[in-house]
Design a protein around this motif. Sequence first.
Motif, PDB file in Angstrom:
ATOM      1  N   PHE A 241      -7.698   2.543  -2.426  1.00  0.00           N
ATOM      2  CA  PHE A 241      -8.705   1.485  -2.559  1.00  0.00           C
ATOM      3  C   PHE A 241      -8.469   0.730  -3.861  1.00  0.00           C
ATOM      4  N   LEU A 242      -8.694  -0.564  -3.835  1.00  0.00           N
ATOM      5  CA  LEU A 242      -8.705  -1.346  -5.077  1.00  0.00           C
ATOM      6  C   LEU A 242     -10.170  -1.583  -5.433  1.00  0.00           C
ATOM      7  N   VAL A 243     -10.554  -1.193  -6.650  1.00  0.00           N
ATOM      8  CA  VAL A 243     -11.932  -1.439  -7.097  1.00  0.00           C
ATOM      9  C   VAL A 243     -11.895  -2.215  -8.409  1.00  0.00           C
ATOM     10  N   ASP A 244     -13.094  -2.680  -8.838  1.00  0.00           N
ATOM     11  CA  ASP A 244     -13.124  -3.651  -9.933  1.00  0.00           C
ATOM     12  C   ASP A 244     -12.833  -3.071 -11.314  1.00  0.00           C
ATOM     13  N   ASP A 245     -13.277  -1.847 -11.577  1.00  0.00           N
ATOM     14  CA  ASP A 245     -13.148  -1.333 -12.944  1.00  0.00           C
ATOM     15  C   ASP A 245     -13.083   0.192 -12.947  1.00  0.00           C
ATOM     16  N   MET A 246     -12.793   0.751 -14.128  1.00  0.00           N
ATOM     17  CA  MET A 246     -12.666   2.209 -14.263  1.00  0.00           C
ATOM     18  C   MET A 246     -14.002   2.894 -13.954  1.00  0.00           C
ATOM     19  N   THR A 247     -15.109   2.258 -14.355  1.00  0.00           N
ATOM     20  CA  THR A 247     -16.425   2.876 -14.098  1.00  0.00           C
ATOM     21  C   THR A 247     -16.597   3.127 -12.604  1.00  0.00           C
ATOM     22  N   VAL A 266      -6.693  13.393  -5.915  1.00  0.00           N
ATOM     23  CA  VAL A 266      -7.832  12.556  -6.313  1.00  0.00           C
ATOM     24  C   VAL A 266      -7.389  11.813  -7.562  1.00  0.00           C
ATOM     25  N   ARG A 267      -7.188  10.501  -7.476  1.00  0.00           N
ATOM     26  CA  ARG A 267      -6.629   9.779  -8.627  1.00  0.00           C
ATOM     27  C   ARG A 267      -7.269   8.409  -8.824  1.00  0.00           C
ATOM     28  N   VAL A 268      -7.354   7.992 -10.090  1.00  0.00           N
ATOM     29  CA  VAL A 268      -7.820   6.637 -10.432  1.00  0.00           C
ATOM     30  C   VAL A 268      -6.865   6.075 -11.486  1.00  0.00           C
ATOM     31  N   TYR A 269      -6.320   4.908 -11.237  1.00  0.00           N
ATOM     32  CA  TYR A 269      -5.387   4.278 -12.185  1.00  0.00           C
ATOM     33  C   TYR A 269      -5.993   3.029 -12.804  1.00  0.00           C
ATOM     34  N   SER A 270      -5.928   2.923 -14.142  1.00  0.00           N
ATOM     35  CA  SER A 270      -6.326   1.675 -14.794  1.00  0.00           C
ATOM     36  C   SER A 270      -5.347   0.578 -14.346  1.00  0.00           C
ATOM     37  N   PRO A 271      -5.745  -0.695 -14.421  1.00  0.00           N
ATOM     38  CA  PRO A 271      -4.850  -1.759 -13.937  1.00  0.00           C
ATOM     39  C   PRO A 271      -3.473  -1.737 -14.602  1.00  0.00           C
ATOM     40  N   GLU A 272      -3.427  -1.464 -15.923  1.00  0.00           N
ATOM     41  CA  GLU A 272      -2.131  -1.472 -16.625  1.00  0.00           C
ATOM     42  C   GLU A 272      -1.231  -0.365 -16.087  1.00  0.00           C
ATOM     43  N   ASP A 273      -1.817   0.801 -15.875  1.00  0.00           N
ATOM     44  CA  ASP A 273      -1.049   1.932 -15.362  1.00  0.00           C
ATOM     45  C   ASP A 273      -0.688   1.684 -13.893  1.00  0.00           C
ATOM     46  N   ALA A 274      -1.638   1.096 -13.154  1.00  0.00           N
ATOM     47  CA  ALA A 274      -1.396   0.808 -11.736  1.00  0.00           C
ATOM     48  C   ALA A 274      -0.207  -0.129 -11.560  1.00  0.00           C
ATOM     49  N   ARG A 275      -0.023  -1.044 -12.530  1.00  0.00           N
ATOM     50  CA  ARG A 275       1.057  -2.025 -12.414  1.00  0.00           C
ATOM     51  C   ARG A 275       2.421  -1.345 -12.302  1.00  0.00           C
ATOM     52  N   GLN A 276       2.582  -0.213 -13.030  1.00  0.00           N
ATOM     53  CA  GLN A 276       3.911   0.410 -12.979  1.00  0.00           C
ATOM     54  C   GLN A 276       4.109   1.275 -11.738  1.00  0.00           C
ATOM     55  N   HIS A 277       3.012   1.609 -11.052  1.00  0.00           N
ATOM     56  CA  HIS A 277       3.147   2.420  -9.834  1.00  0.00           C
ATOM     57  C   HIS A 277       3.019   1.596  -8.558  1.00  0.00           C
ATOM     58  N   ALA A 279       2.950  -2.039  -8.205  1.00  0.00           N
ATOM     59  CA  ALA A 279       3.080  -3.453  -8.593  1.00  0.00           C
ATOM     60  C   ALA A 279       2.865  -4.398  -7.413  1.00  0.00           C
ATOM     61  N   HIS A 280       3.322  -3.997  -6.208  1.00  0.00           N
ATOM     62  CA  HIS A 280       3.288  -4.927  -5.084  1.00  0.00           C
ATOM     63  C   HIS A 280       1.927  -5.037  -4.408  1.00  0.00           C
ATOM     64  N   PHE A 281       0.949  -4.203  -4.786  1.00  0.00           N
ATOM     65  CA  PHE A 281      -0.350  -4.389  -4.116  1.00  0.00           C
ATOM     66  C   PHE A 281      -1.581  -4.226  -5.023  1.00  0.00           C
ATOM     67  N   TYR A 282      -1.412  -3.941  -6.310  1.00  0.00           N
ATOM     68  CA  TYR A 282      -2.600  -3.550  -7.090  1.00  0.00           C
ATOM     69  C   TYR A 282      -3.502  -4.730  -7.474  1.00  0.00           C
ATOM     70  N   LYS A 283      -2.983  -5.924  -7.477  1.00  0.00           N
ATOM     71  CA  LYS A 283      -3.752  -7.161  -7.714  1.00  0.00           C
ATOM     72  C   LYS A 283      -4.591  -7.119  -8.990  1.00  0.00           C
ATOM     73  N   ASP A 284      -4.059  -6.498 -10.032  1.00  0.00           N
ATOM     74  CA  ASP A 284      -4.753  -6.419 -11.316  1.00  0.00           C
ATOM     75  C   ASP A 284      -6.075  -5.650 -11.253  1.00  0.00           C
ATOM     76  N   LYS A 285      -6.173  -4.753 -10.287  1.00  0.00           N
ATOM     77  CA  LYS A 285      -7.418  -3.974 -10.118  1.00  0.00           C
ATOM     78  C   LYS A 285      -7.167  -2.509 -10.454  1.00  0.00           C
ATOM     79  N   VAL A 286      -8.255  -1.757 -10.447  1.00  0.00           N
ATOM     80  CA  VAL A 286      -8.166  -0.298 -10.578  1.00  0.00           C
ATOM     81  C   VAL A 286      -7.819   0.271  -9.198  1.00  0.00           C
ATOM     82  N   VAL A 287      -6.863   1.212  -9.170  1.00  0.00           N
ATOM     83  CA  VAL A 287      -6.437   1.787  -7.881  1.00  0.00           C
ATOM     84  C   VAL A 287      -6.961   3.218  -7.765  1.00  0.00           C
TER      85      VAL A 287
END
Length: 489
Positions: A241-247, A266-277, A279-287
């Motif tokens: 899922f892509l969500v708006d923020d870490m909260t 069970v994982r949550v990635y900040s947008p910066e970290d998500a970018r390296q994993h 990149a092709h779908f994270y859309k600058d969001k939290v994954v």
Amino acid sequence: MAQSLSKLTRDDIVARLADLLSAGQIVTDEEQLKLASVDRFKKYQSVHGIFDGPLPAAIVNARSTEDVSKVLAFADEHRINVVARTGRTGTEGGLETAVEDTVVLDGSGLDGILSVDAENMQATVQCGVPLQVLEDRLRERGLTTGHSPQSKPLAQYGGLVSTRSIGQFSTLYGAIEDMVVGLEAVFPDGSVTRIKNVPRRAAGPDIRHIVIGNEGALCYITEVTVRIFKYQPENNEFHGFLVDDMTTGIKVIREVVTNGFKPSVVRVYSPEDARQHFAHFYKDKVVVVFVAEGPKGLVRATSEEIERVAGQYPHEKVDPALIENWFDHLNWGVDKIEAEKQVMLAKAELGYTTEVSVDWSRTVELYENVIRRIRAEFPAADDLVMLGAHSSHSYQTGTNLYFVYDYKINCEPREEIEKYHIPLNAIIVEEALKAGGSMVHHHGIGKYRAPWTTREHGSAYAILAKLKETFDPNGIMNKGTIFPMDTHA
Ligand SMILES: Cc1cc2nc3c(=O)[nH]c(=O)nc-3n(C[C@H](O)[C@H](O)[C@H](O)COP(=O)(O)OP(=O)(O)OC[C@H]3O[C@@H](n4cnc5c(N)ncnc54)[C@H](O)[C@@H]3O)c2cc1C
């Protein structure tokens, strides 16, 4: 430079070891000794061929528990520092030989799978069995270790147990401490201890935990019995899922876990970290990522809960096939480690991590404090090319945060650690301790978080110190690891 603990000369140590074992088991080749003097903590220096710490006197390749016992008893009698090693994937300086004339005791030759007991769901291995080898053997029989650290292709059971390692499927199967049924270990006086295999017992404190996580600073692990599980990958269901923020991301995983569900991942990635994993779908969001695993009915129920909880928040779904594909390429073998070295040399760029844990109520605050402090206080902040974090292991009471930072190296190779890693690591450790969390979630203390061991444990440090005094009274076990250099003999 730290002096030898021993009065024997280097040549004497080598000669006496050759008397104890066969000459072929003792390695004194200088290139090998250099590589044995460091672990990944010094990776940037070492890829440039710089090894300026104390070199060991010898590497000893143990072939039996008896070999380990003989070497430890000899080292203890003559006050020779011993560094245990198996898979050599340690990341926190635990393999570093901090004093002159250390003996590196290598257990990777103790590589026998001694039994697989599919009725009592346990397997017994020697300390040098790579996790991947046991996993492959079990899969042939529809079984699994349930343990999947990213270093699975390389890490071996001695190191896995001694660092309290954890794998990607920890929410379902637990970490290594939940898997160890019993074990065999050798103490510095050469005595061999066997902690028997029972499903559970209430026969005093759980002494397995004196050995698990000891990082070679109390004893040498020679054999381990671990739980094994049914392997049912055909039932796996993947969710992203892509969500708006870490909260929001942390709220989603907390609710699923504390409602009593056990997805394996069970994982949550900040947008910066998500970018390296992603990149092709994270859309600058939290994954947010989940995998549900196990018997079909449980997998379905878990997936329904994951969908229900995520559905309460604004989100976008990720194609499950993308998540599955990502998992298939997550682990690190020799090839990835080699490729990383080449990038380091070519680009003068390095990625590193510091993993901590904290209660649910302070997770986002810790994440934000670390990012804010690094951006404001880290003198070389302009060299950072990536700074982010993910949560990858969750519990009833909280979760871990795995901070990830990549930087351009604008200094001499030997200055890299002081200029970049040490200050970044220090900020993360300090903020975790301030938030009431732990400074280390799964890599072990090694030598580079040892300055904070007393703060980590507070009044309970007295228990840890007594263990060192009792089991390693002469202070020969992995000097500087867990316990700061100036303490305990
Ligand atoms: C690419 C990469 C990915 C990683 N991913 C993960 C991950 O997902 N999860 C995780 O938990 N860790 C991870 N790690 C860290 C590392 O793989 C683990 O700490 C692993 O458990 C170390 O096992 P090893 O056999 O390589 O031990 P080594 O590196 O040989 O040793 C590590 C420590 O254990 C001690 N030791 C080794 N053998 C023994 C023994 N027989 N008895 C007593 N002490 C011993 C050593 O002295 C040292 O302090 C990763 C590391 C790398 C490089």
